[in-house]
Design a protein around this motif. Structure first.
Motif, PDB file in Angstrom:
ATOM      1  N   THR A  13     -64.719  12.491  16.378  1.00  0.00           N
ATOM      2  CA  THR A  13     -64.782  13.838  15.810  1.00  0.00           C
ATOM      3  C   THR A  13     -66.144  14.469  16.138  1.00  0.00           C
ATOM      4  O   THR A  13     -67.029  13.804  16.703  1.00  0.00           O
ATOM      5  CB  THR A  13     -64.503  13.819  14.278  1.00  0.00           C
ATOM      6  OG1 THR A  13     -65.558  13.115  13.629  1.00  0.00           O
ATOM      7  CG2 THR A  13     -63.178  13.148  13.961  1.00  0.00           C
ATOM      8  N   GLY A  14     -66.285  15.745  15.758  1.00  0.00           N
ATOM      9  CA  GLY A  14     -67.380  16.558  16.269  1.00  0.00           C
ATOM     10  C   GLY A  14     -68.723  16.409  15.597  1.00  0.00           C
ATOM     11  O   GLY A  14     -69.219  17.344  14.957  1.00  0.00           O
ATOM     12  N   GLY A  15     -69.341  15.257  15.764  1.00  0.00           N
ATOM     13  CA  GLY A  15     -70.692  15.039  15.244  1.00  0.00           C
ATOM     14  C   GLY A  15     -71.642  14.748  16.384  1.00  0.00           C
ATOM     15  O   GLY A  15     -71.213  14.363  17.479  1.00  0.00           O
ATOM     16  N   THR A  40     -61.275  15.372  18.631  1.00  0.00           N
ATOM     17  CA  THR A  40     -61.027  16.694  18.050  1.00  0.00           C
ATOM     18  C   THR A  40     -61.604  17.739  19.012  1.00  0.00           C
ATOM     19  O   THR A  40     -62.403  17.392  19.900  1.00  0.00           O
ATOM     20  CB  THR A  40     -61.723  16.843  16.679  1.00  0.00           C
ATOM     21  OG1 THR A  40     -63.135  16.681  16.877  1.00  0.00           O
ATOM     22  CG2 THR A  40     -61.223  15.814  15.672  1.00  0.00           C
ATOM     23  N   ALA A  42     -63.800  19.913  18.290  1.00  0.00           N
ATOM     24  CA  ALA A  42     -65.258  19.941  18.094  1.00  0.00           C
ATOM     25  C   ALA A  42     -65.919  18.805  18.867  1.00  0.00           C
ATOM     26  O   ALA A  42     -66.991  18.976  19.453  1.00  0.00           O
ATOM     27  CB  ALA A  42     -65.581  19.852  16.608  1.00  0.00           C
ATOM     28  N   ALA A  43     -65.268  17.634  18.899  1.00  0.00           N
ATOM     29  CA  ALA A  43     -65.856  16.480  19.601  1.00  0.00           C
ATOM     30  C   ALA A  43     -66.040  16.772  21.082  1.00  0.00           C
ATOM     31  O   ALA A  43     -67.023  16.331  21.694  1.00  0.00           O
ATOM     32  CB  ALA A  43     -64.977  15.246  19.403  1.00  0.00           C
ATOM     33  N   PHE A  46     -69.301  18.079  22.300  1.00  0.00           N
ATOM     34  CA  PHE A  46     -70.460  17.188  22.359  1.00  0.00           C
ATOM     35  C   PHE A  46     -70.401  16.263  23.584  1.00  0.00           C
ATOM     36  O   PHE A  46     -71.405  16.011  24.215  1.00  0.00           O
ATOM     37  CB  PHE A  46     -70.545  16.349  21.068  1.00  0.00           C
ATOM     38  CG  PHE A  46     -70.867  17.157  19.843  1.00  0.00           C
ATOM     39  CD1 PHE A  46     -72.179  17.272  19.393  1.00  0.00           C
ATOM     40  CD2 PHE A  46     -69.870  17.820  19.132  1.00  0.00           C
ATOM     41  CE1 PHE A  46     -72.482  18.017  18.262  1.00  0.00           C
ATOM     42  CE2 PHE A  46     -70.171  18.568  18.003  1.00  0.00           C
ATOM     43  CZ  PHE A  46     -71.489  18.680  17.561  1.00  0.00           C
ATOM     44  N   THR A  91     -66.711  13.040  10.957  1.00  0.00           N
ATOM     45  CA  THR A  91     -67.417  14.185  10.370  1.00  0.00           C
ATOM     46  C   THR A  91     -67.050  14.324   8.891  1.00  0.00           C
ATOM     47  O   THR A  91     -66.011  13.824   8.438  1.00  0.00           O
ATOM     48  CB  THR A  91     -67.000  15.493  11.064  1.00  0.00           C
ATOM     49  OG1 THR A  91     -65.577  15.586  11.019  1.00  0.00           O
ATOM     50  CG2 THR A  91     -67.492  15.567  12.488  1.00  0.00           C
ATOM     51  N   ALA A  92     -67.876  15.073   8.194  1.00  0.00           N
ATOM     52  CA  ALA A  92     -67.584  15.402   6.790  1.00  0.00           C
ATOM     53  C   ALA A  92     -66.232  16.110   6.721  1.00  0.00           C
ATOM     54  O   ALA A  92     -65.416  15.851   5.821  1.00  0.00           O
ATOM     55  CB  ALA A  92     -68.682  16.314   6.246  1.00  0.00           C
ATOM     56  N   ASN A  93     -65.987  16.946   7.705  1.00  0.00           N
ATOM     57  CA  ASN A  93     -64.739  17.700   7.759  1.00  0.00           C
ATOM     58  C   ASN A  93     -63.529  16.771   7.881  1.00  0.00           C
ATOM     59  O   ASN A  93     -62.552  16.899   7.137  1.00  0.00           O
ATOM     60  CB  ASN A  93     -64.813  18.656   8.961  1.00  0.00           C
ATOM     61  CG  ASN A  93     -63.548  19.444   9.158  1.00  0.00           C
ATOM     62  OD1 ASN A  93     -63.088  20.110   8.243  1.00  0.00           O
ATOM     63  ND2 ASN A  93     -62.973  19.364  10.350  1.00  0.00           N
ATOM     64  N   ASP A 105     -54.465  18.903  13.201  1.00  0.00           N
ATOM     65  CA  ASP A 105     -54.757  18.723  14.624  1.00  0.00           C
ATOM     66  C   ASP A 105     -54.265  17.332  15.013  1.00  0.00           C
ATOM     67  O   ASP A 105     -53.736  16.586  14.171  1.00  0.00           O
ATOM     68  CB  ASP A 105     -56.248  18.922  14.937  1.00  0.00           C
ATOM     69  CG  ASP A 105     -57.159  17.927  14.227  1.00  0.00           C
ATOM     70  OD1 ASP A 105     -56.632  17.038  13.523  1.00  0.00           O
ATOM     71  OD2 ASP A 105     -58.384  18.029  14.368  1.00  0.00           O
ATOM     72  N   ALA A 123     -70.994   9.826   9.824  1.00  0.00           N
ATOM     73  CA  ALA A 123     -72.348  10.060  10.363  1.00  0.00           C
ATOM     74  C   ALA A 123     -72.628  11.537  10.203  1.00  0.00           C
ATOM     75  O   ALA A 123     -71.855  12.377  10.678  1.00  0.00           O
ATOM     76  CB  ALA A 123     -72.418   9.666  11.832  1.00  0.00           C
ATOM     77  N   MET A 124     -73.679  11.842   9.494  1.00  0.00           N
ATOM     78  CA  MET A 124     -73.978  13.255   9.237  1.00  0.00           C
ATOM     79  C   MET A 124     -75.352  13.403   8.594  1.00  0.00           C
ATOM     80  O   MET A 124     -76.004  12.406   8.261  1.00  0.00           O
ATOM     81  CB  MET A 124     -72.915  13.862   8.314  1.00  0.00           C
ATOM     82  CG  MET A 124     -72.891  13.286   6.918  1.00  0.00           C
ATOM     83  SD  MET A 124     -71.358  13.608   6.056  1.00  0.00           S
ATOM     84  CE  MET A 124     -70.174  12.688   6.998  1.00  0.00           C
ATOM     85  N   MET A 128     -75.487  16.601   3.550  1.00  0.00           N
ATOM     86  CA  MET A 128     -74.016  16.644   3.633  1.00  0.00           C
ATOM     87  C   MET A 128     -73.420  15.377   3.024  1.00  0.00           C
ATOM     88  O   MET A 128     -72.461  15.426   2.261  1.00  0.00           O
ATOM     89  CB  MET A 128     -73.556  16.734   5.094  1.00  0.00           C
ATOM     90  CG  MET A 128     -73.681  18.096   5.716  1.00  0.00           C
ATOM     91  SD  MET A 128     -73.329  17.994   7.488  1.00  0.00           S
ATOM     92  CE  MET A 128     -71.581  18.318   7.539  1.00  0.00           C
TER      93      MET A 128
END
Ligand SMILES: Cc1cc2nc3c(=O)[nH]c(=O)nc-3n(C[C@H](O)[C@H](O)[C@H](O)COP(=O)(O)O)c2cc1C
Length: 400
Positions: A13-15, A40, A42-43, A46, A91-93, A105, A123-124, A128
């Motif tokens: 995911t997008g971190g 995702t 978002a990922a 990155f 992610t937190a999301n 998704d 990981a964040m 958060m």
């Protein structure tokens, strides 16, 4: 190769730590696993899917609606294919989505559709991570038997030190390997019955006698026992906690119902852990209709409920029997007496006079008493931790 023939789905995911998961794919492939990656949207901002495709030697899946082969639904096929799903970084999301069953998704829909065990690597940013909503969501995941790896403390991408760092690859790989190792399943093949929560004894159709037990301790034991490979039956009195995934959960209200539910299943159990707060008394004549406030005083006659633990202590064959004692004074003396009188293998003494621990709290502090053995004191820590330590003592006693 320890992961030979194992099918691992890695969800990225997008971190900012997404690039570190490339190393995870390499380690998994090196150990013989077949790895397929989902990213995702978002990922993909990155790290490119191409990097993951190259290392995993498989196509990366991102889009729920771009399924090319119409004869199967890709996210369901992926969910059924995996022996294990690892969300790293999470992610937190995504954690919030998982905790609430949101499927919007490819990644979140797969996570909802799978029956495979799940490992989540949050990981964040520290703020958060510590946000109450985030902490609440992490607790929900743990209740759902998702394995959450604690983030590490150290230098964050924000340029300061804090908690929230992606753990070392070895830490994550140890958890991944543990999912495929019988060595970490010392309770495999064992049947465990755990009781949890409080009982309610009716006074009339709208009133009852109850207690403050939340069920958190018993539920934590059931969940930890399942992780250690046991076949778990959870007999729960009144508790707001949801049925843990994969654990047979039987809901009861009164002490009599609890007693019946246990007795029916007693013979096939290897271990019984009685963490429920059972009412010692019940109302002798339960009113059919709501009691009116006509009189200045009201007398209820209470009669004794069966002492379930004592009965089990009498009839037990090879079962390992664990009781809980909630005491507000003279704890150790009363607990020692209870241990002997009830023929228990272990008694967990719980000082409920301390509001910071015990009933309803997320933490506890207990003393474990066993016949002819030194007491073990477990200082204040999470109920999950206590559950793990208690089960380790049970496991080592059973080996003797
Ligand atoms: C530069 C940057 C770094 C980010 N790092 C993180 C992170 O480490 N952890 C996290 O939970 N969210 C992080 N985010 C926020 C997520 O990308 C954002 O919540 C996104 O919606 C997550 O989508 P996903 O869960 O579908 O991957 C970051 C955002 C940006 C722009």
């Amino acid at each position: 190769m320890t992961l030979e023939n194992k099918k691992i789905g890695l969800i990225v995911t997008g971190g900012i730590a997404a690039y570190k998961s490339l190393g995870l794919v390499r380690s998994m492939v090196k150990q013989g696993a077949e790895v397929r990656v989902v990213m995702t949207n978002a990922a993909t901002k990155f790290v490119t899917p191409l990097s993951f495709e190259t290392l995993s030697k498989n196509n990366v899946l991102t889009d729920l609606f771009s399924e090319k082969e119409s004869e199967h639904v890709a996210h369901i096929e992926f969910a059924d294919w995996a022996d294990l799903l690892v969300v790293a970084p999470a992610t937190a999301n995504m954690i919030a989505k998982m905790a609430n069953g949101i499927a919007d998704d490819f990644a979140s829909t797969t996570l909802l559709a799978t029956e495979a065990p799940k490992v989540v690597v949050p990981a964040m940013n520290e703020h958060m991570l510590m946000n109450p909503a985030m902490q609440r969501n992490l607790r929900l995941l743990e209740q759902d038997s998702v394995q959450v790896i604690e983030p590490e403390t150290g230098f964050l991408a924000e340029g300061y030190s804090g908690k929230g760092r992606f753990p070392e690859l070895e830490t994550i790989m140890a958890v991944v390997n543990a999912n495929f190792s019988d060595k970490d399943k010392p309770l495999k093949g064992k049947n465990i019955l755990v009781t949890a929560g409080g009982t309610q004894e009716r006074i009339d159709p709208v009133r009852f006698i109850g207690n403050d037990s939340s069920g958190k301790m018993g539920f934590a034991i059931a969940i930890e026992a399942q992780k250690l490979g046991a076949n778990v039956t959870l007999v729960s009195g009144v508790s707001k906690l949801p049925d843990p995934v994969g654990i047979t959960t039987i809901r009861v209200k009164t002490a009599i119902e609890l007693s019946e539910a246990i007795t029916r299943r007693f013979a096939e159990q290897n271990i019984l852990i009685m963490a429920a707060a059972v009412s010692d008394y019940r109302v002798q004549n339960v009113a059919d209709q709501k009691i009116k406030k006509d009189e200045d005083t009201l007398t209820l006659t209470l009669e004794k409920n069966p002492d379930i633990l004592k009965q089990l202590g009498k009839i037990k064959q090879n079962q390992y029997l664990v009781g809980f004692a909630a005491e507000t004074q003279n704890g150790l003396i009363n607990a020692q007496e209870k241990l002997e009188k009830k023929n228990l293998n272990l008694l967990v003494l719980n000082d409920v006079s301390n509001a910071a621990i015990g009933f309803n709290s997320n933490e506890n502090e207990v003393t474990l008493l066993r016949p002819q053995m030194e007491n073990i004191f477990i200082k204040q820590t999470s109920k999950k931790q206590i559950a793990g330590e208690l089960l380790n003592v049970v496991i080592s006693d059973l080996k003797k």
